[in-house]
Design a protein around this motif. Structure first.
Motif, mmCIF file in Angstrom:
data_model
loop_
_atom_site.group_PDB
_atom_site.id
_atom_site.type_symbol
_atom_site.label_atom_id
_atom_site.label_comp_id
_atom_site.label_asym_id
_atom_site.label_seq_id
_atom_site.Cartn_x
_atom_site.Cartn_y
_atom_site.Cartn_z
ATOM 1 N N ILE A 25 0.847 -1.186 0.000
ATOM 2 C CA ILE A 25 0.000 0.000 0.000
ATOM 3 C C ILE A 25 0.885 1.239 0.000
ATOM 4 C CG2 ILE A 25 -1.774 1.258 1.268
ATOM 5 C CD1 ILE A 25 -2.663 -1.376 2.464
ATOM 6 N N ASN A 28 0.619 6.713 3.049
ATOM 7 C CA ASN A 28 -0.538 7.584 3.319
ATOM 8 C C ASN A 28 -1.813 7.143 2.620
ATOM 9 O OD1 ASN A 28 0.780 9.382 5.096
ATOM 10 N ND2 ASN A 28 1.634 10.526 3.368
ATOM 11 N N TYR A 29 -1.776 6.050 1.822
ATOM 12 C CA TYR A 29 -2.977 5.530 1.181
ATOM 13 C C TYR A 29 -3.716 4.612 2.147
ATOM 14 C CZ TYR A 29 -1.832 6.956 -3.649
ATOM 15 O OH TYR A 29 -1.577 7.653 -4.793
ATOM 16 N N THR A 30 -5.041 4.574 2.007
ATOM 17 C CA THR A 30 -5.849 3.602 2.729
ATOM 18 C C THR A 30 -6.833 2.971 1.759
ATOM 19 O OG1 THR A 30 -7.428 5.319 3.397
ATOM 20 C CG2 THR A 30 -5.695 4.743 4.975
ATOM 21 N N TYR A 51 -8.511 3.398 -3.519
ATOM 22 C CA TYR A 51 -7.747 3.978 -2.408
ATOM 23 C C TYR A 51 -8.194 5.405 -2.100
ATOM 24 C CZ TYR A 51 -3.920 0.481 -2.839
ATOM 25 O OH TYR A 51 -3.154 -0.661 -2.865
ATOM 26 N N ASN A 52 -8.138 5.777 -0.830
ATOM 27 C CA ASN A 52 -7.980 7.172 -0.445
ATOM 28 C C ASN A 52 -6.496 7.480 -0.560
ATOM 29 O OD1 ASN A 52 -10.667 7.682 0.187
ATOM 30 N ND2 ASN A 52 -10.424 7.243 2.353
ATOM 31 N N VAL A 53 -6.131 8.621 -1.145
ATOM 32 C CA VAL A 53 -4.719 8.866 -1.441
ATOM 33 C C VAL A 53 -4.020 9.681 -0.354
ATOM 34 C CG1 VAL A 53 -5.178 8.740 -3.905
ATOM 35 C CG2 VAL A 53 -5.128 10.966 -2.791
ATOM 36 N N ARG A 64 -9.380 10.182 -4.549
ATOM 37 C CA ARG A 64 -9.247 8.730 -4.607
ATOM 38 C C ARG A 64 -8.555 8.285 -5.897
ATOM 39 N NH1 ARG A 64 -15.057 7.290 -1.746
ATOM 40 N NH2 ARG A 64 -14.160 7.209 0.350
ATOM 41 N N GLU A 65 -7.994 7.115 -5.823
ATOM 42 C CA GLU A 65 -7.300 6.541 -6.983
ATOM 43 C C GLU A 65 -7.699 5.084 -7.132
ATOM 44 O OE1 GLU A 65 -2.736 5.976 -8.723
ATOM 45 O OE2 GLU A 65 -3.085 7.015 -6.826
ATOM 46 N N THR A 81 -3.577 2.516 -13.525
ATOM 47 C CA THR A 81 -4.039 3.409 -12.464
ATOM 48 C C THR A 81 -4.903 4.513 -13.058
ATOM 49 O OG1 THR A 81 -2.163 4.948 -12.586
ATOM 50 C CG2 THR A 81 -1.914 3.012 -11.151
ATOM 51 N N ASP A 83 -6.743 8.390 -11.606
ATOM 52 C CA ASP A 83 -7.187 9.324 -10.575
ATOM 53 C C ASP A 83 -8.487 10.013 -10.978
ATOM 54 O OD1 ASP A 83 -6.345 11.018 -12.584
ATOM 55 O OD2 ASP A 83 -4.898 12.128 -11.359
#
Length: 221
Positions: A25, A28-30, A51-53, A64-65, A81, A83
């Motif tokens: 991950i 800082n991504y979740t 992801y939250n970026v 988000r990505e 990917t 965005d």
């Protein structure tokens, strides 16, 4: 804070256990959500992660990505990917988080998002992998307000066929009554939208008969 870290750890273990491999991950991504399925017809499942970026901002939300991984040498490797495929965590308006769900059906990636307040909106994008890119091949949406009208869009970008149904309603004694409908079918060919450029520019289509304005993309600010 401790609860957030604990929940993130659970999500990470879920991805690890289901897919048999860990994913790295980004800092800082979740993880918001993840699914797996065969997207390129090679009989090997890919992994799709939303992801939250950055750390959550309760006021403004966060971007988000979407990341799609392929399994190479028994390791998950970033393949594609975007965005632009996902709205930010607060872009649903009064309804909050606009993220609905992701699904993979017959090799097609489905992404659903929704939002609004008294006026509500929701849509589903359908992407197919072809010519080394994920192209938007289908778009369905429903938007409107109770006791006013609802507009239903079904757009097949492969054939160019778009069906627009607008149903007008009024409410009397707490009962909904439909009193008028405007149904229209049109062709809008050669519109090329990919996962990467999903919201790059505003795309508005005005129907020839009833002059309904259909927004396929709102464009990046």
């Amino acid at each position: 804070m401790r609860k957030t870290i604990y929940l993130l750890a659970l999500v990470f273990m879920l991805v690890h256990n289901i897919n048999g491999q860990e994913i790295k991950i980004p800092e800082n991504y979740t993880i918001v959500d993840s699914i797996k399925g065969d997207l390129d017809n090679d009989a090997i499942n890919e992994l799709v992660v939303a992801y939250n970026v950055m750390p959550e901002n309760e006021i403004d939300g966060v971007p988000r990505e979407l990341v799609i991984y392929k399994l190479e040498n028994n390791q998950w490797v970033v393949w594609k990917t975007s965005d632009q495929a996902l709205y930010g965590s607060k872009d649903g308006g009064m309804m909050g988080d606009p993220y609905g769900e992701m699904d993979i059906k017959n090799g097609i990636l489905h992404i659903s998002q929704n939002g609004g307040s008294s006026w509500k909106w929701g849509f589903t994008d359908k992407y197919r992998f072809q010519n080394d890119e994920f192209y938007l091949i289908g778009y369905t949406s429903l938007a409107g307000k109770l006791c006013a009208y609802w507009t239903d869009i079904d757009f097949n970008l492969t054939t160019g066929k778009m069906i627009v149904n607008k149903e007008f309603e009024k409410c009397e004694n707490e009962e909904q009554q439909f009193y008028k409908s405007e149904n229209e079918t049109l062709l809008e060919k050669d519109l090329k939208i990919t996962l990467q450029n999903r919201q790059e520019r505003e795309i508005k289509i005005t129907t020839p008969k009833y002059k309904h304005e259909v927004y396929i993309a709102i464009g990046k600010e």
